[in-house]
Design a protein around this motif. Structure first.
Motif, mmCIF file in Angstrom:
data_model
loop_
_atom_site.group_PDB
_atom_site.id
_atom_site.type_symbol
_atom_site.label_atom_id
_atom_site.label_comp_id
_atom_site.label_asym_id
_atom_site.label_seq_id
_atom_site.Cartn_x
_atom_site.Cartn_y
_atom_site.Cartn_z
ATOM 1 N N LEU A 5 0.838 -1.204 0.000
ATOM 2 C CA LEU A 5 0.000 0.000 0.000
ATOM 3 C C LEU A 5 0.870 1.249 0.000
ATOM 4 N N PHE A 6 1.885 1.254 0.847
ATOM 5 C CA PHE A 6 2.800 2.397 0.899
ATOM 6 C C PHE A 6 3.440 2.643 -0.464
ATOM 7 N N LEU A 7 3.929 1.584 -1.089
ATOM 8 C CA LEU A 7 4.581 1.735 -2.397
ATOM 9 C C LEU A 7 3.600 2.165 -3.477
ATOM 10 N N ARG A 8 2.349 1.746 -3.364
ATOM 11 C CA ARG A 8 1.321 2.206 -4.322
ATOM 12 C C ARG A 8 1.112 3.714 -4.178
ATOM 13 N N ILE A 9 1.069 4.176 -2.948
ATOM 14 C CA ILE A 9 0.914 5.615 -2.698
ATOM 15 C C ILE A 9 2.113 6.377 -3.241
ATOM 16 N N VAL A 10 3.308 5.903 -2.943
ATOM 17 C CA VAL A 10 4.539 6.559 -3.423
ATOM 18 C C VAL A 10 4.538 6.616 -4.953
ATOM 19 N N ASP A 11 4.234 5.497 -5.587
ATOM 20 C CA ASP A 11 4.225 5.425 -7.050
ATOM 21 C C ASP A 11 3.167 6.366 -7.642
ATOM 22 N N SER A 12 1.982 6.373 -7.044
ATOM 23 C CA SER A 12 0.910 7.248 -7.533
ATOM 24 C C SER A 12 1.295 8.715 -7.419
ATOM 25 N N LEU A 13 1.876 9.078 -6.289
ATOM 26 C CA LEU A 13 2.300 10.471 -6.102
ATOM 27 C C LEU A 13 3.435 10.841 -7.047
ATOM 28 N N SER A 14 4.361 9.909 -7.277
ATOM 29 C CA SER A 14 5.473 10.169 -8.200
ATOM 30 C C SER A 14 4.973 10.408 -9.622
ATOM 31 N N ASN A 15 3.927 9.690 -10.010
ATOM 32 C CA ASN A 15 3.341 9.882 -11.341
ATOM 33 C C ASN A 15 2.477 11.132 -11.425
ATOM 34 N N TYR A 16 1.950 11.570 -10.284
ATOM 35 C CA TYR A 16 1.070 12.734 -10.259
ATOM 36 C C TYR A 16 1.834 14.056 -10.240
ATOM 37 N N ASP A 17 2.912 14.117 -9.448
ATOM 38 C CA ASP A 17 3.611 15.384 -9.224
ATOM 39 C C ASP A 17 5.124 15.149 -9.242
ATOM 40 N N THR A 18 5.831 15.919 -10.033
ATOM 41 C CA THR A 18 7.283 15.763 -10.129
ATOM 42 C C THR A 18 7.980 16.066 -8.803
ATOM 43 N N TYR A 19 7.268 16.705 -7.882
ATOM 44 C CA TYR A 19 7.834 16.951 -6.552
ATOM 45 C C TYR A 19 8.249 15.630 -5.900
ATOM 46 N N PHE A 20 7.516 14.566 -6.207
ATOM 47 C CA PHE A 20 7.788 13.259 -5.612
ATOM 48 C C PHE A 20 8.699 12.386 -6.472
ATOM 49 N N THR A 21 9.524 12.996 -7.276
ATOM 50 C CA THR A 21 10.562 12.252 -8.000
ATOM 51 C C THR A 21 11.912 12.702 -7.463
ATOM 52 N N GLN A 22 12.861 11.807 -7.502
ATOM 53 C CA GLN A 22 14.197 12.158 -7.014
ATOM 54 C C GLN A 22 14.945 12.892 -8.121
ATOM 55 N N ARG A 23 15.466 14.054 -7.785
ATOM 56 C CA ARG A 23 16.196 14.865 -8.759
ATOM 57 C C ARG A 23 17.587 15.170 -8.227
ATOM 58 N N ARG A 24 18.399 15.674 -9.104
ATOM 59 C CA ARG A 24 19.751 16.103 -8.701
ATOM 60 C C ARG A 24 19.768 17.629 -8.601
ATOM 61 N N ASN A 25 20.535 18.131 -7.662
ATOM 62 C CA ASN A 25 20.655 19.586 -7.547
ATOM 63 C C ASN A 25 21.694 20.101 -8.546
ATOM 64 N N SER A 26 21.978 21.385 -8.525
ATOM 65 C CA SER A 26 22.895 21.978 -9.506
ATOM 66 C C SER A 26 24.319 21.434 -9.376
ATOM 67 N N ALA A 27 24.664 20.890 -8.224
ATOM 68 C CA ALA A 27 25.988 20.303 -8.026
ATOM 69 C C ALA A 27 26.007 18.820 -8.415
ATOM 70 N N GLY A 28 24.866 18.301 -8.842
ATOM 71 C CA GLY A 28 24.781 16.903 -9.252
ATOM 72 C C GLY A 28 24.479 15.933 -8.124
ATOM 73 N N LYS A 29 24.274 16.448 -6.914
ATOM 74 C CA LYS A 29 23.977 15.590 -5.770
ATOM 75 C C LYS A 29 22.498 15.189 -5.794
ATOM 76 N N ARG A 30 22.252 13.896 -5.532
ATOM 77 C CA ARG A 30 20.870 13.415 -5.530
ATOM 78 C C ARG A 30 20.108 13.983 -4.354
ATOM 79 N N GLY A 31 18.873 14.397 -4.632
ATOM 80 C CA GLY A 31 18.016 14.948 -3.579
ATOM 81 C C GLY A 31 17.246 13.853 -2.859
ATOM 82 N N LEU A 32 16.224 14.256 -2.158
ATOM 83 C CA LEU A 32 15.408 13.323 -1.381
ATOM 84 C C LEU A 32 14.619 12.398 -2.304
#
Length: 157
Positions: A5-32
């Protein structure tokens, strides 16, 4: 909460809003990660954990934790509103009555009300008060009932 259930929520949110995707900052470090963001939001909502307490467990700052809760709630409502955040229909009520009866509480919908504030939140009981609640049928001790009931403590009027 079970992992699927938790992973379904995470996956749904990741597909809904890019806020819930892991990105790299300007220095190339992976974010949350989306898992960190959802964990922080759920911990704050479920346990009343303060935003600054998430730093120790989830490694997330206070401001970001507050932002996670806001984005999480917005996404959950947008994604799941039509399926889960609605009044139960007669089919739902019959299913809930069956579950209640199997657990030894015939005629009861849901669980006990543990917070007096629930009663002050419209429209929890509006449909019952207006006699517009879906009718359900069940029998207790040989007596036939056509409306579900809510089990509450003696503090409720």
């Amino acid at each position: 909460m079970q992992r699927p259930l938790f992973l379904r929520i995470v996956d749904s949110l990741s597909n809904y809003d890019t806020y819930f995707t892991q990105r790299r900052n300007s220095a190339g470090k992976r974010g949350l990660s989306p898992i960190q963001k959802c964990t922080a939001a759920i911990r704050m909502l479920a346990y009343g954990v303060a935003a600054d307490a998430c730093d120790e467990y989830v490694k997330i700052g206070e401001t970001t934790a507050v932002e996670c809760v806001s984005k999480f709630c917005e996404g959950i409502v947008a994604i799941f509103e039509n399926d889960y955040l609605r009044r139960p229909n007669e089919e739902d009520l019959q299913r809930l009555l069956k579950v209640g009866e199997e657990r030894g509480f015939p005629g009861m919908i849901g669980s006990t009300l543990n917070d007096i504030n629930v009663l002050e939140r419209p429209p929890v009981f509006d449909d019952i008060e207006a006699d517009e609640a879906p009718h359900v049928n069940f029998t207790v001790n040989g007596h036939q009932y056509d409306l579900a009931y809510y089990l509450a403590d003696g503090i409720y009027p």
